[in-house]
Design an enzyme around this catalytic site. Structure first.
Site, mmCIF file in Angstrom:
data_model
loop_
_atom_site.group_PDB
_atom_site.id
_atom_site.type_symbol
_atom_site.label_atom_id
_atom_site.label_comp_id
_atom_site.label_asym_id
_atom_site.label_seq_id
_atom_site.Cartn_x
_atom_site.Cartn_y
_atom_site.Cartn_z
ATOM 1 N N THR A 65 61.301 82.182 -26.835
ATOM 2 C CA THR A 65 60.671 81.954 -25.718
ATOM 3 C C THR A 65 60.853 80.780 -24.815
ATOM 4 O O THR A 65 61.464 79.781 -25.074
ATOM 5 C CB THR A 65 58.990 81.526 -26.249
ATOM 6 N N ASP B 204 59.909 80.512 -31.336
ATOM 7 C CA ASP B 204 58.879 79.935 -30.230
ATOM 8 C C ASP B 204 59.364 78.484 -29.994
ATOM 9 O O ASP B 204 58.840 77.692 -30.337
ATOM 10 C CB ASP B 204 57.645 80.046 -30.657
ATOM 11 N N ILE B 205 60.294 78.379 -29.084
ATOM 12 C CA ILE B 205 60.880 77.252 -28.455
ATOM 13 C C ILE B 205 60.437 76.673 -27.138
ATOM 14 O O ILE B 205 60.420 75.406 -26.771
ATOM 15 C CB ILE B 205 62.505 77.029 -28.492
ATOM 16 N N LYS B 206 59.947 77.523 -26.202
ATOM 17 C CA LYS B 206 59.416 77.360 -24.825
ATOM 18 C C LYS B 206 60.415 76.203 -24.415
ATOM 19 O O LYS B 206 59.930 75.521 -23.466
ATOM 20 C CB LYS B 206 58.005 76.860 -25.015
ATOM 21 N N ARG B 207 61.734 76.479 -24.227
ATOM 22 C CA ARG B 207 62.367 75.729 -23.667
ATOM 23 C C ARG B 207 62.489 76.086 -22.177
ATOM 24 O O ARG B 207 62.210 77.172 -21.684
ATOM 25 C CB ARG B 207 63.985 75.737 -24.022
#
Length: 291
Positions: free
Chosen positions: A123, A95-98
């Site tokens: 993510t 879950d890095i939401k880059r």
């Protein structure tokens, strides 16, 4: 494809995604006192949670911020956790939401789909534009990797941007979802879903029913259960015949031991029982929907 692996795992083990958002204060004091460094402390806790829930969890989501906040030792624990999940033949979501473009996005893709931080899914945040997604697609095509792209989230601030309407009264999150679905058609698995999934908060059931019908090929990562107010009934709107999504629970599982008098001695078992409870609650509702 990786989405077929996840789909089949959901069929066998249920919809629960265990969120390893491991803060130091979540860990029993006895474990913290028995380790000299943060890395070993975090990893021992994570390993016990993984071992205890392996038969009841579809996958594991590791929120990188919790590890970055602890510096180098935290990132070592992050890396060891990802490798341990892989060794156990389980699936991981980083879950890095880059959300960035060009070479920067290429480097993010390399960092999280290769080497020390390799995961099965990541993510991503597309709200800077869909050219932020493109550098990850070769890994989806050639390296059996998957994406969960933010479509509509469960936080209050989602309405600041995601709910903006066009002149045709179409919400922005619907446009993003349609785009994810369209791009995902190139990366379809045998299960009928694409390896380009979507992050879809579960706290709006009526919207969920509509979105599930519109985004037929999009597998959902569903946050918002439990601590954020989402229920098994809400979850059911985002599933199709009990599959088509995994439901993340972090604090509810990691801190389940605090609800038991002797939980400190068996925090892993408490996590497992909570995982089973969530799984069975969702399964019961899904079966009633099918009948």
């Amino acid at each position: 494809m990786i989405i077929d692996e996840l789909y089949e795992t959901v069929n066998k083990k249920g919809n629960v995604c265990v969120g390893l958002d491991t803060a130091l204060e979540y860990i029993p004091e006895s474990i913290r006192e028995s380790h000299e460094n943060v890395e070993d402390c975090i990893f021992e806790f994570n390993r016990t949670i993984i071992d205890s829930t392996l038969d009841a969890a579809a996958c594991y989501k590791i929120q990188i911020a919790y590890y970055e906040a602890l510096g180098i030792e935290g990132l070592r624990a992050y890396s060891k956790t990802l490798k341990y999940i892989k060794d156990k033949k389980a699936l991981s979501i980083a879950d890095i939401k880059r959300g960035d473009i060009a070479k920067t996005a290429e480097m993010y893709a390399k960092a999280h789909f290769e080497g020390e931080f390799e995961s099965d899914f990541v993510t991503l945040n597309p709200y800077m534009g869909f050219d932020t997604i493109e550098p990850y697609l070769p890994y989806v095509k050639n390296n059996n990797k998957g994406l969960f792209i933010l479509i509509r989230t469960s936080n209050k601030g989602a309405r600041d941007l995601q709910y903006i309407s066009t002149k045709k009264n179409t919400k922005l999150y619907n446009i993003v979802g349609k785009k994810v679905s369209s791009i995902g058609e190139k990366y379809m698995g045998n299960c009928g879903y694409s390896s380009l999934g979507g992050v879809m908060g579960c706290t709006h059931q009526e919207e969920g029913i509509k979105l599930r019908k519109k985004l037929k090929n999009v597998f959902f990562l569903i946050p918002g259960y439990g601590a954020q107010g989402g229920t098994a009934e809400d979850i059911s709107a985002y599933l199709k015949k009990g599959n088509g999504g995994v439901v993340n629970s972090s604090r509810g599982i990691l801190l389940a031991y605090k609800n038991e008098e002797d939980g400190l001695k068996k925090y892993g078992e408490c996590a497992r029982q909570e995982c089973i409870k969530i799984r069975d609650d969702i399964l019961k509702i899904s079966q009633n929907k099918k009948s």
